[in-house]
Design an enzyme around this catalytic site. Sequence first.
Site, PDB file in Angstrom:
ATOM      1  N   GLN A 126       0.839  -1.209   0.000  1.00  0.00           N
ATOM      2  CA  GLN A 126       0.000   0.000   0.000  1.00  0.00           C
ATOM      3  C   GLN A 126       0.866   1.249   0.000  1.00  0.00           C
ATOM      4  O   GLN A 126       1.695   1.433   0.896  1.00  0.00           O
ATOM      5  CB  GLN A 126      -0.909   0.003   1.234  1.00  0.00           C
ATOM      6  N   TYR A 128       0.328   4.728   0.581  1.00  0.00           N
ATOM      7  CA  TYR A 128      -0.464   5.860   1.062  1.00  0.00           C
ATOM      8  C   TYR A 128       0.418   6.854   1.830  1.00  0.00           C
ATOM      9  O   TYR A 128       0.646   7.975   1.392  1.00  0.00           O
ATOM     10  CB  TYR A 128      -1.594   5.368   1.972  1.00  0.00           C
ATOM     11  N   SER A 129       0.920   6.445   2.997  1.00  0.00           N
ATOM     12  CA  SER A 129       1.620   7.381   3.880  1.00  0.00           C
ATOM     13  C   SER A 129       2.907   7.913   3.245  1.00  0.00           C
ATOM     14  O   SER A 129       3.606   7.207   2.511  1.00  0.00           O
ATOM     15  CB  SER A 129       1.975   6.692   5.207  1.00  0.00           C
ATOM     16  N   GLU A 244     -10.522  -1.460   5.139  1.00  0.00           N
ATOM     17  CA  GLU A 244      -9.368  -1.722   5.998  1.00  0.00           C
ATOM     18  C   GLU A 244      -9.739  -1.588   7.468  1.00  0.00           C
ATOM     19  O   GLU A 244      -9.373  -2.431   8.300  1.00  0.00           O
ATOM     20  CB  GLU A 244      -8.230  -0.759   5.655  1.00  0.00           C
ATOM     21  N   SER A 381      -5.433   7.315  12.087  1.00  0.00           N
ATOM     22  CA  SER A 381      -5.213   7.301  13.536  1.00  0.00           C
ATOM     23  C   SER A 381      -6.535   7.353  14.296  1.00  0.00           C
ATOM     24  O   SER A 381      -7.548   7.864  13.797  1.00  0.00           O
ATOM     25  CB  SER A 381      -4.330   8.484  13.954  1.00  0.00           C
ATOM     26  N   ASN A 382      -6.519   6.808  15.507  1.00  0.00           N
ATOM     27  CA  ASN A 382      -7.754   6.771  16.295  1.00  0.00           C
ATOM     28  C   ASN A 382      -8.276   8.162  16.607  1.00  0.00           C
ATOM     29  O   ASN A 382      -9.488   8.359  16.767  1.00  0.00           O
ATOM     30  CB  ASN A 382      -7.527   5.972  17.582  1.00  0.00           C
ATOM     31  N   GLU A 383      -7.382   9.135  16.705  1.00  0.00           N
ATOM     32  CA  GLU A 383      -7.845  10.512  16.930  1.00  0.00           C
ATOM     33  C   GLU A 383      -8.688  10.989  15.744  1.00  0.00           C
ATOM     34  O   GLU A 383      -9.746  11.605  15.920  1.00  0.00           O
ATOM     35  CB  GLU A 383      -6.642  11.435  17.135  1.00  0.00           C
TER      36      GLU A 383
END
Length: 396
Positions: A126, A128-129, A244, A381-383
């Site tokens: 992947q 992406y980042s 995902e 991220s969870n945030e």
Amino acid sequence: MDLNYTDEDLAFRDEVRAFLAANLPPDLQRKVRSHLRLSKEDSVRWHKILAAKGWVAPGWPVEFGGPGWTPVQRHIFEDECALAGTPQIMPFGVSMVAPVIMAFGSPEQKAYYLPRILSCEDWWCQGYSEPGAGSDLASLKTTAIRDGDHYIVNGQKTWTTLAQHADMIFCLVRTDTGVRKQEGISFLLIDMHSPGITVRPIIMLDEDHEVNEVFFDNVRVPVANLVGQENRGWTYAKYLLGHERTGIAAVGRSKRELAFLKGLAQRERKNGKPLIEDPLFAAKLASLEIELMALEMTVLRVLAKADKAPGPEASVLKVRGTDIQQALTELMVEAVGPMALPFDPAYLEGKAEHSVFDDDDAAPLASYYFNYRKTSIYGGSNEIQRNIITQMILGL
């Protein structure tokens, strides 16, 4: 909804259990249950076993080679695989790029790539980042400039999981710099063997080579490898991330790890008694088990509406699933105390004779704990997920 399994579901569960008992190689099962590192060959071997049975892509429609299971059957299958200790099917092809190709790809892309994903002929990663574009993914800077029948790609991706093994990478690239950042992104399928691609390993604290930097230097990519429309990649990226995040919940794996944790707590002693009899530790364990049961009920409720693409509820599953995974690893380390301190790469590679100590259960736990810090970051991220929940579910 009825949360009880039907007679047909129970019969299906028995069929899955029988297949796993007969076909899961014991060496792979031992590696998974003992938290040892899996090689590419290990993953491909299990993939091909499932592919031969027609079970490697539980969520795919029959027309593309899926088994045609109901959402509950898919849940049962994933649950039983996790409890049995099977290697995880690498999600980048089967669960991430494949749904995007099915939904937005051309007929030629579907005909070419989907069978190769099923057979594991192509190993995907992947793209992406990027440095400076992780949680704020729309800030990505890797460019793709049209040049006749090709795009010329330049830029860098980072934290690219298992890119050292990959044949293909699905990439978000910037094809228009003159519009709002979300509107100038496209979704490209890139051959990792193309001239101009460099993969540089990022070696982690436990000496594992799991993630990488990937550099693109004037890489030529056929325009035919563009998925959907140019500059619509952000829509496809969000669609992929929904799939995902739903998978990241990993209820079955957490149930297996909870059983492992209970075994540790039975064995380890505090004040002359098994740790599981300590009221404070027992309370933590009970609270975590209740959270996991609630997550499984939530997953089943989401599956009941599985005729739709994953929506903001995927963010709920991602947040709670990763919170529970991290809490499990924290309690494992707490259970074994100082014995979790050393990193033991030799043991993790299956070379027990070179292990720095002989507590097989404790040997992987420091590495396991630190590796699971990432789960609340990847996939968004969870945030960020809490912001999505606040805006799209709570309407705030």
